[in-house]
Scaffold this motif. Structure first.
Motif, short mmCIF file in Angstrom:
data_model
loop_
_atom_site.label_atom_id
_atom_site.label_comp_id
_atom_site.label_asym_id
_atom_site.label_seq_id
_atom_site.Cartn_x
_atom_site.Cartn_y
_atom_site.Cartn_z
N ALA A 294 0.81 -1.22 0.00
CA ALA A 294 0.00 0.00 0.00
C ALA A 294 0.84 1.27 0.00
N HIS A 295 2.17 1.16 0.11
CA HIS A 295 3.00 2.35 0.20
C HIS A 295 2.80 3.34 -0.95
N PRO A 296 2.74 2.87 -2.22
CA PRO A 296 2.51 3.85 -3.30
C PRO A 296 1.21 4.62 -3.13
N THR A 297 0.18 3.93 -2.65
CA THR A 297 -1.10 4.60 -2.41
C THR A 297 -0.99 5.59 -1.25
N LEU A 298 -0.29 5.20 -0.20
CA LEU A 298 -0.18 6.04 0.99
C LEU A 298 0.57 7.34 0.71
N VAL A 299 1.64 7.27 -0.06
CA VAL A 299 2.48 8.47 -0.25
C VAL A 299 2.04 9.31 -1.44
N SER A 300 1.17 8.79 -2.28
CA SER A 300 0.72 9.55 -3.45
C SER A 300 -0.17 10.71 -3.03
N ASN A 301 0.10 11.89 -3.59
CA ASN A 301 -0.76 13.05 -3.32
C ASN A 301 -1.58 13.43 -4.54
N LEU A 302 -1.71 12.49 -5.47
CA LEU A 302 -2.49 12.74 -6.68
C LEU A 302 -3.80 11.96 -6.64
N ASN A 303 -4.84 12.58 -7.16
CA ASN A 303 -6.13 11.90 -7.20
C ASN A 303 -6.93 12.44 -8.40
N PRO A 304 -7.01 11.69 -9.49
CA PRO A 304 -6.48 10.34 -9.66
C PRO A 304 -4.98 10.32 -9.95
N ASP A 305 -4.36 9.20 -9.61
CA ASP A 305 -2.94 9.01 -9.87
C ASP A 305 -2.81 7.85 -10.86
N PRO A 306 -2.44 8.13 -12.11
CA PRO A 306 -2.37 7.07 -13.12
C PRO A 306 -1.35 6.00 -12.80
N ALA A 307 -0.42 6.29 -11.90
CA ALA A 307 0.59 5.28 -11.53
C ALA A 307 0.02 4.22 -10.60
N LEU A 308 -1.15 4.48 -10.02
CA LEU A 308 -1.76 3.53 -9.09
C LEU A 308 -2.78 2.66 -9.83
N PRO A 309 -3.04 1.48 -9.31
CA PRO A 309 -4.07 0.63 -9.94
C PRO A 309 -5.45 1.25 -9.79
N PRO A 310 -6.39 0.89 -10.64
CA PRO A 310 -7.76 1.42 -10.52
C PRO A 310 -8.29 1.19 -9.10
N PRO A 311 -9.01 2.16 -8.55
CA PRO A 311 -9.52 3.41 -9.15
C PRO A 311 -8.57 4.60 -9.02
N HIS A 312 -7.27 4.35 -8.91
CA HIS A 312 -6.25 5.41 -8.97
C HIS A 312 -6.38 6.42 -7.83
N ILE A 313 -6.66 5.94 -6.63
CA ILE A 313 -6.87 6.83 -5.49
C ILE A 313 -5.59 6.94 -4.66
N GLY A 314 -5.08 8.16 -4.50
CA GLY A 314 -3.94 8.42 -3.62
C GLY A 314 -4.43 8.90 -2.26
N VAL A 315 -3.78 8.44 -1.19
CA VAL A 315 -4.22 8.76 0.17
C VAL A 315 -3.67 10.10 0.65
N ASN A 316 -2.47 10.48 0.15
CA ASN A 316 -1.84 11.73 0.59
C ASN A 316 -1.61 11.73 2.10
N LEU A 317 -0.99 10.68 2.60
CA LEU A 317 -0.77 10.50 4.03
C LEU A 317 0.28 11.46 4.62
N LEU A 318 1.31 11.77 3.85
CA LEU A 318 2.47 12.46 4.41
C LEU A 318 2.16 13.77 5.11
#
Length: 386
Positions: free
Chosen positions: A223-247
């Protein structure tokens, strides 16, 4: 011959309401000091207390308090984790008019220390329409926590202790997966995004429980890529491309009113720039260390470390190290900095089997953080009240 106390325990199932109430009031203090009293006759008093949770509010409150105080015992804990009793607690905690909702939240937090309560992650039940639109028990408890803070749903409850309940469930792989996975039935929302906003809440209980939940979820490396991603949608993530923006929610409690140079702020997350001059750093040192350990866990892959460098985590941790005069916090800062700033060898590092702990670590040395499932943090203690 039974003692007076043993005779008093028998009155917990008396047919007269006033007698049950007097018995519950007088036994309350003994629930902290005389565990065998409540385990006699094959846990008969525990069975009585479980029924009294449905009694008149004053009796139910005392019954819940006693169950909270004795649920540190493994045998008692197992006796509480049956489906009928769990449903009784859920039906009450989701009721807008339940006067003992906070006590139920405390008891659920203690019950979550038993592995069998993982079943709540897959439990469907009747929808409490004033609270939620979901038939999933976990969604309903999330709604209690999010909507119910500071009496927002139930004037008699703040639901703060559910933060400890979520922290304990997130020690289990299924709990981490639930917390970090978009929920198709809930508009693809990642449950963790509902909790992370409370890392700067006024309630110490909420901040502590949520910080531990975030740390536990950081053990779930996929889940690390999802946790650190601040993009929504984030094409680098698997569908539904949701970034958590945890940082931002992990870093903001580590920050004070310090000003940063242009070089330091270039690339820093927008939420962390131009903070108010009266910005206060988290006061609880254990919570600070928990957030730093979360960062350390997120640094266990090359991609994670890359993101940390890009969003300028180093100057934030550097200032935390300078401003906080505590050896534990400074050691945790040292570990994060050494991982972020060291040269890469192009190979990912795996979290050691069993996980990591700063206990006994020398300053500046990379050590393993011990898995939450094997270590009791402050929030992991059994809740006990008078």
């Amino acid at each position: 011959m039974p003692t007076e106390l043993e005779e008093l325990v028998e009155f917990l199932h008396h047919g007269n309401t006033q007698i049950r109430q007097v018995a519950a009031e007088n036994l309350l203090g003994y629930s902290q000091a005389d565990l065998p009293l409540f385990k006699r006759n094959q846990l008969e008093p525990v069975k009585d207390l479980k029924l009294l949770v449905k009694d008149y509010a004053p009796i139910a409150k005392n019954a819940l308090t006693m169950l909270i105080n004795i649920s540190h015992d493994g045998e008692v804990l197992r006796a509480l984790n049956d489906d009928t009793f769990l449903e009784a607690l859920l039906s009450r905690i989701t009721n807008k008019k339940e006067p003992n909702a906070n006590e139920i939240a405390m008891l659920l937090a203690n019950m979550a220390k038993d592995d069998s309560l993982q079943r709540v992650l897959k439990l469907k039940r009747a929808v409490p329409k004033e609270l939620s639109t979901s038939e999933w028990a976990m969604d309903q408890l999330m709604d209690c926590f999010v909507k119910g803070g500071e009496g927002g749903y139930n004037k008699d409850a703040d639901y703060d202790y559910l933060a400890y309940f979520f922290a304990d469930l997130s020690k289990f792989p299924e709990g981490r997966e639930y917390m970090t996975t978009p929920q198709a039935h809930d508009s693809d929302i990642v449950p963790l995004t509902k909790l992370q906003v409370f890392t700067s809440h006024n309630s110490h209980i909420r901040r502590l429980g949520v910080a531990s939940t975030l740390k536990n979820c950081a053990f779930h490396v996929p889940a690390h890529p999802t946790l650190v991603s601040n993009l929504n949608p984030d094409p680098a993530l698997p569908p539904p491309h949701i970034g958590v923006n945890l940082l931002p929610y992990v870093l903001l409690p580590l920050m004070g009113p310090e000003e940063y140079s242009d070089e330091d702020t270039e690339g820093m997350l927008e939420e962390l720039q131009l903070l108010e001059p009266d910005k206060e750093r988290e006061k609880d040192l254990e919570i600070m260390k928990t957030h730093l350990e979360t960062l350390l866990l997120l640094c266990t892959t090359v991609d994670g470390r890359k993101v940390m460098r890009e969003v300028k985590v180093y100057p934030i941790v550097r200032e935390c190290h300078l401003q906080v005069e505590d050896d534990g916090v400074r050691e945790a800062c040292d570990r994060v900095v050494q991982i972020i700033m060291r040269n890469e060898e192009g190979e990912e590092e795996e979290i050691p089997q069993g996980a990591m702990s700063a206990a006994g670590a020398g300053g500046g040395k990379m050590v393993a953080l011990k898995n939450e499932a094997e270590e009791e943090d402050e929030d992991d203690q059994i809740v006990e009240i008078c």
